[in-house]
Design an enzyme around this catalytic site. Structure first.
Site: not given
Ligand code: NAD
Ligand code: AKB
Length: 309
Positions: A11-12, A139, A34
């Site tokens: 993921g990101q 969420y 993943d």
């Molecule tokens: P993303 O959606 O880009 O990546 C999540 C990854 O998890 C994906 O590659 C997906 O294939 C994988 N995934 C989904 N279901 C799965 C499963 N059952 N088993 C294994 N892998 C699985 O998300 P992200 O932006 O990388 O976020 C990662 C974490 O950080 C999350 O918990 C998110 O809530 C948290 N977060 C992200 C942000 C943001 O802005 N990116 C902000 C706040 C919190």
């Molecule tokens: C979202 O917008 O859901 C995420 C976060 C702030 O948790 N980027």
């Protein structure tokens, strides 16, 4: 050398976190995993569904894992479309990992929370570490519940779990996965292509954001801090850059004067309206020395230079 497992590595955040962890601890010490394939080919990768507890135990035992970074989750906008599944994924994955730590199989856990733990009744400006938390999204509810469980496992069972409430993260390596802050990444693709950008939030909606390099540094700094410095076991506020769609547009326009934007708010506006505009991160600064490096114009320059269209 300790062995680390990153769950949700495609993921990101995972894409960039794995690269940094491998630089620090060696390629073979960091196992990416993943449900979908990765383009991180310089170290071990396992296809793993975090909801499959037996498969998780197998991977942990196979690689003698001692630390887990659990990133798999559904983000805010996607979760609203599939609330039952979002709740199951976001909670079951966390329990599977926390229980491995409780049983002494692994030693340390990183689990990300979000600014989504706050809700409409939370003070919006410089939102404090400890304040009213009444999230109105699936969420946000799952993240707040997760925070409470992390603190519970730390207090009751001595689990070394560490967490950050990430703001919206901005990066160019991998696309964001279905959040409300995704507009602040999408906008660069339109700017780079020379297209008009249709923004799904109103122009005057402030949200806390952060350039990915800051977020990765915060994550690794927190995980590498001495345990005695990690005084908050629910999750730490951290702050980077707060801006509105109009402000990021103005910053891009300085470099791309022809760039145009229109505002077409959709269901994500209500989510954004329930979140803070800026965050007080003084506890993270005091406890483990957090400080952000990137401001809005620096982040915009990097994004415009690096986004591939
Ligand atoms: P993303 O959606 O880009 O990546 C999540 C990854 O998890 C994906 O590659 C997906 O294939 C994988 N995934 C989904 N279901 C799965 C499963 N059952 N088993 C294994 N892998 C699985 O998300 P992200 O932006 O990388 O976020 C990662 C974490 O950080 C999350 O918990 C998110 O809530 C948290 N977060 C992200 C942000 C943001 O802005 N990116 C902000 C706040 C919190
Ligand atoms: C979202 O917008 O859901 C995420 C976060 C702030 O948790 N980027």
């Amino acid at each position: 050398m300790k062995k680390i497992l990153v769950v949700g590595s495609s993921g990101q955040i995972g894409t960039e976190l794995v690269i940094e962890l491998r630089k620090l601890f060696g390629n073979e010490s960091v196992v990416a995993s993943d449900i979908k394939e990765t383009n991180l080919n310089n170290g071990p990768f396992e296809v793993l569904d975090i909801m499959d507890n037996e498969a998780l135990k197998y991977v942990v035992s196979k690689h003698q894992i001692k630390e887990i970074y659990l990133l798999a989750a559904l983000l805010s906008a996607t979760a609203e479309k599939n609330p039952d599944f979002a709740w199951r994924l976001n909670m079951e994955g966390l329990f599977n990992v926390l229980n491995l730590a409780k049983d002494g199989v692994i030693e340390k856990v990183f689990w990300p929370s979000s600014i989504a733990v706050f809700g409409p009744s939370t003070p919006k400006i410089n939102t404090p570490q400890f304040t009213i938390m009444e999230p109105s999204t699936v969420y946000g509810i799952s993240k707040l519940a997760g925070e409470r469980w992390c603190e519970y496992y730390a207090n009751k069972f001595g689990v070394d779990v560490r967490s950050i409430r990430y703001p919206g993260l901005i990066s160019y390596t991998s696309l964001p996965g279905g959040g409300t802050t995704d507009y602040a990444v999408d906008i660069f693709y339109s700017a780079k292509k020379g297209e008009n950008y249709s923004c799904f939030l109103k122009q005057d909606t402030p949200l806390p954001m952060m350039y990915m390099e800051d977020a990765i540094r915060a994550t690794i700094d927190l995980m590498e801090s001495d345990s005695s410095n990690v005084k908050i076991r629910s999750s730490y506020n951290i702050s980077g850059i707060s801006f509105t769609p109009a402000e990021i547009y103005a910053s891009i326009k300085k470099r791309k004067p022809e760039f145009s934007i229109e505002y077409a708010p959709d269901f994500r506006q209500q989510i954004a309206d329930s979140w803070p505009g800026s965050i007080d991160d003084s506890r993270a600064r005091e406890d483990w020395g957090w400080h952000p490096k990137f401001d809005l114009d620096q982040m915009v320059d990097i994004m415009l230079d690096n986004v591939m269209v």
